[in-house]
Design a protein around this motif. Sequence first.
Motif, PDB file in Angstrom:
ATOM      1  N   GLU A  56     103.206  60.113  38.964  1.00  0.00           N
ATOM      2  CA  GLU A  56     102.577  59.824  37.668  1.00  0.00           C
ATOM      3  C   GLU A  56     101.136  60.302  37.635  1.00  0.00           C
ATOM      4  N   ALA A  57     100.492  60.235  38.817  1.00  0.00           N
ATOM      5  CA  ALA A  57      99.056  60.505  38.850  1.00  0.00           C
ATOM      6  C   ALA A  57      98.755  62.004  38.904  1.00  0.00           C
ATOM      7  N   LEU A  58      99.594  62.764  39.614  1.00  0.00           N
ATOM      8  CA  LEU A  58      99.296  64.186  39.814  1.00  0.00           C
ATOM      9  C   LEU A  58      99.124  64.901  38.484  1.00  0.00           C
ATOM     10  N   GLY A  59      98.069  65.698  38.393  1.00  0.00           N
ATOM     11  CA  GLY A  59      97.818  66.500  37.199  1.00  0.00           C
ATOM     12  C   GLY A  59      97.020  65.763  36.129  1.00  0.00           C
ATOM     13  N   ARG A  60      96.981  64.414  36.198  1.00  0.00           N
ATOM     14  CA  ARG A  60      96.236  63.686  35.160  1.00  0.00           C
ATOM     15  C   ARG A  60      94.756  63.650  35.501  1.00  0.00           C
ATOM     16  N   ASN A  61      93.958  63.362  34.490  1.00  0.00           N
ATOM     17  CA  ASN A  61      92.514  63.348  34.719  1.00  0.00           C
ATOM     18  C   ASN A  61      92.110  62.089  35.496  1.00  0.00           C
ATOM     19  N   ILE A  62      91.203  62.269  36.421  1.00  0.00           N
ATOM     20  CA  ILE A  62      90.762  61.172  37.291  1.00  0.00           C
ATOM     21  C   ILE A  62      90.221  59.978  36.484  1.00  0.00           C
ATOM     22  N   SER A  63      89.809  60.247  35.229  1.00  0.00           N
ATOM     23  CA  SER A  63      89.210  59.171  34.436  1.00  0.00           C
ATOM     24  C   SER A  63      90.213  58.044  34.142  1.00  0.00           C
ATOM     25  N   ILE A  64      91.533  58.298  34.332  1.00  0.00           N
ATOM     26  CA  ILE A  64      92.497  57.202  34.126  1.00  0.00           C
ATOM     27  C   ILE A  64      92.271  56.080  35.135  1.00  0.00           C
ATOM     28  N   LEU A  65      91.547  56.372  36.226  1.00  0.00           N
ATOM     29  CA  LEU A  65      91.329  55.361  37.277  1.00  0.00           C
ATOM     30  C   LEU A  65      90.002  54.631  37.089  1.00  0.00           C
ATOM     31  N   MET A  66      89.346  54.866  35.953  1.00  0.00           N
ATOM     32  CA  MET A  66      88.041  54.228  35.719  1.00  0.00           C
ATOM     33  C   MET A  66      88.093  53.422  34.432  1.00  0.00           C
ATOM     34  N   PRO A  67      87.357  52.311  34.404  1.00  0.00           N
ATOM     35  CA  PRO A  67      87.289  51.551  33.148  1.00  0.00           C
ATOM     36  C   PRO A  67      86.265  52.219  32.220  1.00  0.00           C
ATOM     37  N   PRO A  68      86.381  51.993  30.902  1.00  0.00           N
ATOM     38  CA  PRO A  68      85.330  52.478  30.032  1.00  0.00           C
ATOM     39  C   PRO A  68      84.028  51.723  30.360  1.00  0.00           C
ATOM     40  N   PRO A  69      82.831  52.228  30.189  1.00  0.00           N
ATOM     41  CA  PRO A  69      82.541  53.511  29.552  1.00  0.00           C
ATOM     42  C   PRO A  69      82.614  54.706  30.519  1.00  0.00           C
ATOM     43  N   TYR A  70      82.827  54.428  31.831  1.00  0.00           N
ATOM     44  CA  TYR A  70      82.782  55.532  32.814  1.00  0.00           C
ATOM     45  C   TYR A  70      83.868  56.564  32.545  1.00  0.00           C
ATOM     46  N   SER A  71      85.081  56.056  32.117  1.00  0.00           N
ATOM     47  CA  SER A  71      86.191  56.976  31.913  1.00  0.00           C
ATOM     48  C   SER A  71      85.841  58.017  30.850  1.00  0.00           C
ATOM     49  N   GLU A  72      85.103  57.565  29.799  1.00  0.00           N
ATOM     50  CA  GLU A  72      84.763  58.516  28.735  1.00  0.00           C
ATOM     51  C   GLU A  72      83.671  59.478  29.157  1.00  0.00           C
ATOM     52  N   GLN A  73      82.849  59.047  30.105  1.00  0.00           N
ATOM     53  CA  GLN A  73      81.685  59.878  30.450  1.00  0.00           C
ATOM     54  C   GLN A  73      81.927  60.796  31.630  1.00  0.00           C
ATOM     55  N   HIS A  74      83.102  60.642  32.293  1.00  0.00           N
ATOM     56  CA  HIS A  74      83.275  61.349  33.549  1.00  0.00           C
ATOM     57  C   HIS A  74      83.228  62.864  33.398  1.00  0.00           C
ATOM     58  N   ASP A  75      83.889  63.366  32.349  1.00  0.00           N
ATOM     59  CA  ASP A  75      83.885  64.819  32.125  1.00  0.00           C
ATOM     60  C   ASP A  75      82.456  65.331  31.999  1.00  0.00           C
ATOM     61  N   LYS A  76      81.648  64.534  31.274  1.00  0.00           N
ATOM     62  CA  LYS A  76      80.243  64.924  31.053  1.00  0.00           C
ATOM     63  C   LYS A  76      79.494  64.966  32.403  1.00  0.00           C
ATOM     64  N   TYR A  77      79.764  63.961  33.257  1.00  0.00           N
ATOM     65  CA  TYR A  77      79.127  63.925  34.581  1.00  0.00           C
ATOM     66  C   TYR A  77      79.453  65.186  35.364  1.00  0.00           C
ATOM     67  N   MET A  78      80.756  65.545  35.316  1.00  0.00           N
ATOM     68  CA  MET A  78      81.182  66.706  36.108  1.00  0.00           C
ATOM     69  C   MET A  78      80.517  67.975  35.582  1.00  0.00           C
ATOM     70  N   HIS A  79      80.444  68.090  34.251  1.00  0.00           N
ATOM     71  CA  HIS A  79      79.775  69.259  33.661  1.00  0.00           C
ATOM     72  C   HIS A  79      78.341  69.343  34.113  1.00  0.00           C
ATOM     73  N   ARG A  80      77.675  68.186  34.051  1.00  0.00           N
ATOM     74  CA  ARG A  80      76.257  68.179  34.412  1.00  0.00           C
ATOM     75  C   ARG A  80      76.082  68.616  35.868  1.00  0.00           C
TER      76      ARG A  80
END
Length: 383
Positions: A56-80
């Motif tokens: 179930e986990a393979l291929g999904r975004n790691i943010s599924i393992l984080m609670p908000p607000p971190y899950s929403e911001q994770h992509d931004k963190y990685m970009h930065r």
Amino acid sequence: MVDKLGPAQDSLRAREAWLRCILETVADAIIVIDGTGAIQSFSPAAERQFGYAQSEALGRNISILMPPPYSEQHDKYMHRYHSTGERRIIGIGREVLGRRKDGSIFPMYLSVGEGHLDGARLYVGIIHDLTGQQATERRLRELQEELLQVSRMSGMGQMASSLAHELNQPLTAITSLLQAARRMLASADPSAAGRARDTVEKASQQVLRAGEIIRRLREFTARGEIEKSVVAVDQMIDEAVALARASNRFGQAQVHMDVGSVGAVLADKIQIQQVLLNLIRNALESMEGLARQVLTIRAALKDDLVEIAVEDIGHGIAPEMKARLFEPFITTKDRGMGVGLAICRTIVESHGGRLIADDNPGGGAIFRLTLPRVAEEGGDDHA
Ligand code: ADP
């Protein structure tokens, strides 16, 4: 057909086998993601911690393992990170929150490493679940608060009942003296005598009122129920020592434990732990400033009793204290209250046990308390 492998393939296979072995054995979860945050590898421990199956986990975004607000911001963190190289967590490690598949949130320690494969970025996260550790710390804090509360209450109770005892005698004396004064005044000048009589009467009423307040207080404290349950002695002692440690009581003292398998007692655990903490505090105070400080706690069976001893190698019990050690308000310390041992003895005796003090043959003091042992059901010690 025999599968022939060259040396390079051989070592590749060996490495793969090691890696699989590590992934399957290690208690911490190991998760690999690519540069977009997609999960590439999800170890068995990760399955256990987060509740997702690997498939179930393979291929999904790691943010599924984080609670908000971190899950929403994770992509931004990685970009930065990709654009600035500014490290917030990679190579540092940090306590963060994780989210399980069922939505529950748990504390975890996350370490992240970075790697490259065929020019693409890879991140490896190692996750240590802190749930148990934090629960233990929280329980210790709660226990400490409960102890403080009990300590305050039984301190007050003991003080109130000693006050009642101490004050009742002078109060009785004051009442009879005032009655005598009233009789004497009755025979003097009629007007002055009248006023004096009223005043003395009022004073006398106040004294009786004070006596009544104290009597009620005493009745109230005498009713203080204790809540007994079957308590494992070794665990009770371990927790008391952990509490003393948590409040940094030990300083430079060495602590020796000699607690055999002595089974269980019927006791109010928190109250007996308060007794132990008091004895430990006294023992440590008696060794303050000494180059060698050793505190020993023993527990042994004495017929159908469990005896717990708290021993120190301090200055020993002052000769003038010996007879009055357990009396309230008797202390040799500048800032002592002298109620500790009196409370301890009351508590132990209300459990059907005894608390006594001895000189330690090698110098210092030994305080021994006994508690009735709970007979083991079925009589099979190995059960
Ligand atoms: P406090 O510690 O406030 O004085 P306690 O009732 O706990 O009250 O102790 C009363 C007195 O007993 C202490 O002041 C001290 O003189 C003596 N005492 C208690 N424990 C020890 C010990 N381990 N070694 C020597 N003296 C002790």
